[in-house]
Design a protein around this motif. Structure first.
Motif, PDB file in Angstrom:
ATOM      1  N   PRO A   1      22.461  47.976 -43.390  1.00 40.38           N
ATOM      2  CA  PRO A   1      21.993  46.809 -44.132  1.00 40.38           C
ATOM      3  C   PRO A   1      23.124  45.821 -44.459  1.00 40.38           C
ATOM      4  O   PRO A   1      24.300  46.180 -44.425  1.00 40.38           O
ATOM      5  CB  PRO A   1      21.433  47.408 -45.442  1.00 40.38           C
ATOM      6  CG  PRO A   1      21.306  48.869 -45.208  1.00 40.38           C
ATOM      7  CD  PRO A   1      22.258  49.240 -44.124  1.00 40.38           C
ATOM      8  N   GLU A   2      22.720  44.589 -44.779  1.00 42.70           N
ATOM      9  CA  GLU A   2      23.683  43.509 -45.060  1.00 42.70           C
ATOM     10  C   GLU A   2      24.701  43.881 -46.143  1.00 42.70           C
ATOM     11  O   GLU A   2      25.899  43.674 -45.979  1.00 42.70           O
ATOM     12  CB  GLU A   2      22.944  42.234 -45.492  1.00 42.70           C
ATOM     13  CG  GLU A   2      22.560  41.309 -44.347  1.00 42.70           C
ATOM     14  CD  GLU A   2      23.641  41.128 -43.287  1.00 42.70           C
ATOM     15  OE1 GLU A   2      24.756  40.689 -43.648  1.00 42.70           O
ATOM     16  OE2 GLU A   2      23.383  41.439 -42.099  1.00 42.70           O
ATOM     17  N   ASP A   3      24.206  44.431 -47.272  1.00 44.06           N
ATOM     18  CA  ASP A   3      25.120  44.796 -48.357  1.00 44.06           C
ATOM     19  C   ASP A   3      26.144  45.828 -47.879  1.00 44.06           C
ATOM     20  O   ASP A   3      27.316  45.795 -48.269  1.00 44.06           O
ATOM     21  CB  ASP A   3      24.343  45.381 -49.557  1.00 44.06           C
ATOM     22  CG  ASP A   3      23.694  44.291 -50.396  1.00 44.06           C
ATOM     23  OD1 ASP A   3      24.013  43.103 -50.164  1.00 44.06           O
ATOM     24  OD2 ASP A   3      22.883  44.636 -51.277  1.00 44.06           O
ATOM     25  N   ALA A   4      25.691  46.745 -47.054  1.00 44.44           N
ATOM     26  CA  ALA A   4      26.587  47.785 -46.539  1.00 44.44           C
ATOM     27  C   ALA A   4      27.668  47.162 -45.658  1.00 44.44           C
ATOM     28  O   ALA A   4      28.842  47.553 -45.715  1.00 44.44           O
ATOM     29  CB  ALA A   4      25.787  48.821 -45.757  1.00 44.44           C
ATOM     30  N   LYS A   5      27.269  46.165 -44.854  1.00 45.25           N
ATOM     31  CA  LYS A   5      28.251  45.476 -43.993  1.00 45.25           C
ATOM     32  C   LYS A   5      29.321  44.793 -44.833  1.00 45.25           C
ATOM     33  O   LYS A   5      30.510  44.832 -44.505  1.00 45.25           O
ATOM     34  CB  LYS A   5      27.546  44.430 -43.119  1.00 45.25           C
ATOM     35  CG  LYS A   5      26.889  45.052 -41.910  1.00 45.25           C
ATOM     36  CD  LYS A   5      26.310  43.976 -40.994  1.00 45.25           C
ATOM     37  CE  LYS A   5      25.417  44.666 -39.961  1.00 45.25           C
ATOM     38  NZ  LYS A   5      24.248  43.882 -39.601  1.00 45.25           N
TER      39      LYS A   5
ATOM     40  N   VAL B   1      32.254  41.574 -54.462  1.00 44.26           N
ATOM     41  CA  VAL B   1      32.004  41.442 -53.025  1.00 44.26           C
ATOM     42  C   VAL B   1      30.529  41.143 -52.741  1.00 44.26           C
ATOM     43  O   VAL B   1      30.205  40.298 -51.893  1.00 44.26           O
ATOM     44  CB  VAL B   1      32.442  42.741 -52.291  1.00 44.26           C
ATOM     45  CG1 VAL B   1      31.876  42.809 -50.879  1.00 44.26           C
ATOM     46  CG2 VAL B   1      33.963  42.833 -52.264  1.00 44.26           C
ATOM     47  N   LEU B   2      29.629  41.818 -53.452  1.00 44.13           N
ATOM     48  CA  LEU B   2      28.194  41.653 -53.181  1.00 44.13           C
ATOM     49  C   LEU B   2      27.604  40.449 -53.907  1.00 44.13           C
ATOM     50  O   LEU B   2      26.501  40.013 -53.587  1.00 44.13           O
ATOM     51  CB  LEU B   2      27.420  42.910 -53.598  1.00 44.13           C
ATOM     52  CG  LEU B   2      27.738  44.209 -52.850  1.00 44.13           C
ATOM     53  CD1 LEU B   2      26.839  45.332 -53.349  1.00 44.13           C
ATOM     54  CD2 LEU B   2      27.567  44.025 -51.338  1.00 44.13           C
ATOM     55  N   GLN B   3      28.339  39.954 -54.893  1.00 41.18           N
ATOM     56  CA  GLN B   3      27.832  38.857 -55.714  1.00 41.18           C
ATOM     57  C   GLN B   3      26.503  39.227 -56.365  1.00 41.18           C
ATOM     58  O   GLN B   3      25.571  38.421 -56.446  1.00 41.18           O
ATOM     59  CB  GLN B   3      27.667  37.580 -54.869  1.00 41.18           C
ATOM     60  CG  GLN B   3      28.991  36.941 -54.482  1.00 41.18           C
ATOM     61  CD  GLN B   3      29.763  36.415 -55.700  1.00 41.18           C
ATOM     62  OE1 GLN B   3      29.216  35.666 -56.496  1.00 41.18           O
ATOM     63  NE2 GLN B   3      31.000  36.831 -55.856  1.00 41.18           N
ATOM     64  N   LYS B   4      26.377  40.507 -56.752  1.00 45.21           N
ATOM     65  CA  LYS B   4      25.214  40.924 -57.543  1.00 45.21           C
ATOM     66  C   LYS B   4      25.571  42.147 -58.365  1.00 45.21           C
ATOM     67  O   LYS B   4      26.602  42.792 -58.121  1.00 45.21           O
ATOM     68  CB  LYS B   4      24.011  41.175 -56.656  1.00 45.21           C
ATOM     69  CG  LYS B   4      24.163  42.269 -55.615  1.00 45.21           C
ATOM     70  CD  LYS B   4      22.809  42.633 -55.036  1.00 45.21           C
ATOM     71  CE  LYS B   4      22.627  42.105 -53.617  1.00 45.21           C
ATOM     72  NZ  LYS B   4      21.628  42.837 -52.850  1.00 45.21           N
ATOM     73  N   GLU B   5      24.672  42.434 -59.304  1.00 44.20           N
ATOM     74  CA  GLU B   5      24.938  43.540 -60.216  1.00 44.20           C
ATOM     75  C   GLU B   5      24.808  44.890 -59.508  1.00 44.20           C
ATOM     76  O   GLU B   5      23.919  45.082 -58.670  1.00 44.20           O
ATOM     77  CB  GLU B   5      23.938  43.476 -61.376  1.00 44.20           C
ATOM     78  CG  GLU B   5      24.321  44.378 -62.526  1.00 44.20           C
ATOM     79  CD  GLU B   5      23.214  44.478 -63.573  1.00 44.20           C
ATOM     80  OE1 GLU B   5      23.258  45.412 -64.375  1.00 44.20           O
ATOM     81  OE2 GLU B   5      22.314  43.614 -63.566  1.00 44.20           O
TER      82      GLU B   5
END
Ligand code: TXA
Ligand code: MG
Length: 342
Positions: free
Chosen positions: A80-84, A205-209
């Motif tokens: 998934p994108e977050d994992a990348k 890095v993810l720009q999220k919580e």
């Protein structure tokens, strides 16, 4: 079984690769802790890990890779994108991700789950061993189940002598606590185990919580399901009874003075030992969480060697890298936590 401890030269790394290809176990250092490795695609080989460690069968293992290519060849079914983003930022390095399981993963590795934990270590020798083996390597920490994770080949030998054919001695592990574990399966990333790479760094890095699994800070209640099965077991425990004493130094001292005992040790920060009323061992500077993480398991095993029966551990902070230290300490103390300051 005779256990050889060998230095990490070309010949011995080749030997490690051959043993792993044959379905045997090899222990070696990573940048976090020593790991006990087997071919993650060979169920019979992975079973030997559980036997050697005395590890509960329902606790899944991380698969160690040397490249994204190796991961995409049957280890995971999705990236998934977050994992990348996490891989781009931190791999190779001390963070593991829970991903959808690929078709080649043995049930023993994933403990029957439909996910698999993946880790790409940065330690050069560990990477060369994975490369020689040519397959992802299932690898828990190389301790007997319940003991502190080993950070040297000597500590690995104490636990696994006679249980594995080969330990590669590639020196003391620089980080000293196991990798951060994060689940990036859904939309909401969940931190399952804190490590050197912090929640705050991942959020950047993810720009999220990033949500923190409840199991990190507390003990699971009877019957509660652990998102990360390893978090429900008693862990990292030295022979001594550990009590975690949280608060300022003066309050800590007052507490230990009121609780003397035989073979009792203070486990405190550098420079505090002279003010302790009993023998003291330090685990780093108060303001240096990375050093505390590096020393933590080493010092817990050192207390065993000293014959400590009771240990009072200093603790002040629980954010950032300190969360990784605190998470190990509350388990090592079987959740005996005393708050001495307001
Ligand atoms: O730094 C490390 O991660 C070390 C070195 C050797 O690489 N390895 C390590 O492995 O600490 P282990 O098995 O001791 O811890 C792996 C943790 C356990 O808490 C386990 O329950 C969790 O990761 N885990 C593994 N696979 C999982 C999965 N599919 N879903 C949820 N949790 C998982
Ligand atoms: Mg472990």
């Amino acid at each position: 079984m005779k256990t050889q401890v060998l230095k990490p030269d070309d010949e011995n790394i080749r030997l490690a690769g051959e043993l792993l290809k044959k379905g045997e176990l090899v222990a070696a250092g990573t940048e976090t802790v020593y790991g006990l490795f087997a071919d993650a695609y060979n169920g019979k080989a992975v079973k030997k890990i559980f036997e050697a460690k005395g590890r509960p069968q329902d606790n899944p293992l991380l698969a160690h890779i040397d490249s994204i290519e190796m991961m995409m060849d049957g280890l995971v079914s999705d990236f998934p994108e977050d994992a990348k983003k996490i891989a781009d930022a931190f791999w190779p390095g001390p963070i593991s991700m829970i991903l959808p399981k690929g078709e080649k993963v043995s049930d023993e590795t994933s403990a029957g789950l439909d996910t698999v934990g993946v880790r790409m270590p940065s330690n050069e020798i560990a990477r060369r061993i994975i490369h020689e083996a040519g397959v992802p390597l299932a690898g828990p920490s190389a301790n007997l189940s319940g003991k502190p994770s080993p950070t040297t080949a000597q500590d690995t030998f104490v636990d696994l002598n006679g249980r594995v054919p080969l330990i590669i001695d590639n020196g003391r592990c620089p980080y000293g606590v196991e990798s951060t574990v994060i689940s990036v399966l859904g939309d909401k990333p969940v931190l399952l185990r804190p490590g050197f790479i912090t929640k705050e760094e991942i959020e950047e890095v993810l720009q999220k919580e990033v949500h923190v699994s409840e199991a990190i800070l507390g003990q699971l209640k009877e019957g509660e399901k652990a998102a990360s099965p390893g978090m429900k077991y008693k862990h990292y425990a030295p022979k001594a009874n550990l009590t975690l004493v949280c608060g300022e130094f003066e309050d800590y001292i007052r507490y230990v003075e009121n609780h003397p005992g035989e073979n009792t040790y203070c486990m405190c920060f550098d420079g505090e030992e002279d003010n302790c009323p009993m023998p003291a061992i330090t685990y780093g500077k108060k303001e240096d969480g990375a050093e505390q993480a590096h020393q933590l398991f080493y010092v817990l095993r050192e207390l065993d060697r000293k014959g400590a029966q009771t240990v009072y551990v200093r603790c002040e902070k629980i954010d950032g890298i300190y969360l990784a230290v605190y998470n190990r300490l509350i388990r090592a103390s079987a959740f005996r936590i005393i708050h001495v300051s307001d």
